[in-house]
Design an enzyme around this catalytic site. Structure first.
Site, PDB file in Angstrom:
ATOM      1  CD1 TRP A  32      -3.000   1.436   1.184  1.00 36.24           C
ATOM      2  CD2 TRP A  32      -1.551   2.060   2.166  1.00 36.24           C
ATOM      3  NE1 TRP A  32      -3.500   2.130   1.785  1.00 36.24           N
ATOM      4  CE2 TRP A  32      -2.774   3.468   1.896  1.00 36.24           C
ATOM      5  CE3 TRP A  32      -0.234   3.455   2.613  1.00 36.24           C
ATOM      6  CZ2 TRP A  32      -2.713   3.992   2.715  1.00 36.24           C
ATOM      7  CZ3 TRP A  32      -0.780   4.500   3.617  1.00 36.24           C
ATOM      8  CH2 TRP A  32      -1.495   4.859   3.366  1.00 36.24           C
ATOM      9  CB  SER A  98       4.065  -3.216   2.918  1.00 33.00           C
ATOM     10  OG  SER A  98       3.963  -2.787   4.023  1.00 33.00           O
ATOM     11  CG  MET A  99      -2.138  -4.154   2.474  1.00 31.07           C
ATOM     12  SD  MET A  99      -3.290  -3.401   2.077  1.00 31.07           S
ATOM     13  CE  MET A  99      -4.971  -3.599   1.921  1.00 31.07           C
ATOM     14  CG  ASP A 227       9.956  -0.769   8.474  1.00 30.06           C
ATOM     15  OD1 ASP A 227       9.037  -0.196   8.089  1.00 30.06           O
ATOM     16  OD2 ASP A 227       9.148  -2.023   7.452  1.00 30.06           O
ATOM     17  CG  HIS A 256       8.202  -0.371   4.722  1.00 28.70           C
ATOM     18  ND1 HIS A 256       7.768  -0.932   5.231  1.00 28.70           N
ATOM     19  CD2 HIS A 256       7.001  -0.158   4.026  1.00 28.70           C
ATOM     20  CE1 HIS A 256       6.348  -1.350   4.900  1.00 28.70           C
ATOM     21  NE2 HIS A 256       6.046  -1.219   3.976  1.00 28.70           N
TER      22      HIS A 256
END
Length: 276
Positions: A32, A98-99, A227, A256
């Protein structure tokens, strides 16, 4: 490029799918608020290594359809299931950034591991982002509420600055180029507003701890110690503790967006995992 339609639910949703190469299939699931284009530096390396690489735009993002609803993880996992079924894939490696780690874990919860050979969680939100009494290293609720409110009040303004922390530019101005930041903003700002808000609610508030503990396939976890978007302690470290057959690789100097800042290392680690 192709279009795959998920007919489950109250409306049909067209998913934009990139499909390159031949060999064992790998599905790349983006984070995202981007699109499959965020895998630009991984796709060539994986295709050149002899793999079939499939990357798609999550509903509401990129060139996929933009329904009003359906940004919960059950529906998102249904989209992934549709792609695997329509392409008749087996022995798949799922890679979630991530997402995207949420789709990986919820797919296994809802559809099982019979078609899945391995999974990789890269800078993933798994198992839980939000801080709780039993998740003290998580992101405080008030910080997540600030993000949700900023998306409602000034979505484009929020997204303009989001990727500075994403790549650690706030700490290291040379982490990525101005062009990379502009490229990401152009993708993120064009996503559907309702998708951006509702998908953020999903990754911020879904607890995958029980589901993660049930995973039995070989799992690679890669997470940056620096991160600031999804903290290492609540994500990569905790995921490694919960998933029995997992290997954790910590990038001490990575924020990240390590798929861009640490491209060569990530590609090499992914390929080593795929070949074992």
């Amino acid at each position: 490029m192709s279009t795959i339609i998920n007919k489950a639910g109250t409306e049909e949703v067209k998913l934009h799918v990139a499909d390159y190469g031949q060999g064992e299939p790998i599905i790349l699931i983006h984070g995202w608020p981007l699109s499959h284009k965020s895998w630009e530096k991984q796709i060539p390396a994986l295709v050149d290594a002899g793999y079939r690489v499939i990357a798609y735009d999550r509903r509401g993002f990129g060139d996929s359809d933009r329904p009003w609803d359906g940004y919960d993880y059950d529906t998102l996992a249904s989209d992934l299931h549709t792609i695997i079924s329509e392409l008749q894939l087996s022995n798949v490696t799922l890679v979630g950034f991530s997402m995207g780690g949420g789709e990986v874990v919820r797919y296994i919860t809802n559809y099982g591991e019979s078609n899945i050979a391995k999974i990789a969680l890269i800078s993933s939100i798994i198992p839980l982002v939000k801080q709780h009494s039993d998740n003290p290293d998580g992101v405080p609720a008030e910080k997540l509420e600030e993000i949700a409110q900023a998306l409602k009040d000034d979505r484009v303004g929020f997204l303009k600055g989001f990727h500075e922390q994403f790549y650690g530019v706030d700490k290291d101005p040379g982490a990525v180029s101005e062009g990379q930041l502009a490229f990401d903003f152009s993708i993120a700002s064009q996503a559907a507003p309702q998708a951006t808000e509702k998908a953020a609610d999903a990754w911020a508030n879904t607890d995958f701890r029980t589901e993660s503990a049930a995973i039995t396939v070989p799992t690679l976890i890669i997470h940056g110690k620096k991160d600031a978007t999804v903290p290492f302690e609540t994500a990569g470290q905790q995921a490694n503790e919960l998933i029995a057959h997992s290997v954790l690789i910590k990038y001490d100097d990575a924020a990240h967006g390590l798929n861009i800042t640490h491209t060569e290392r990530l590609n090499n680690d992914l390929l080593a995992f795929l070949r074992t």
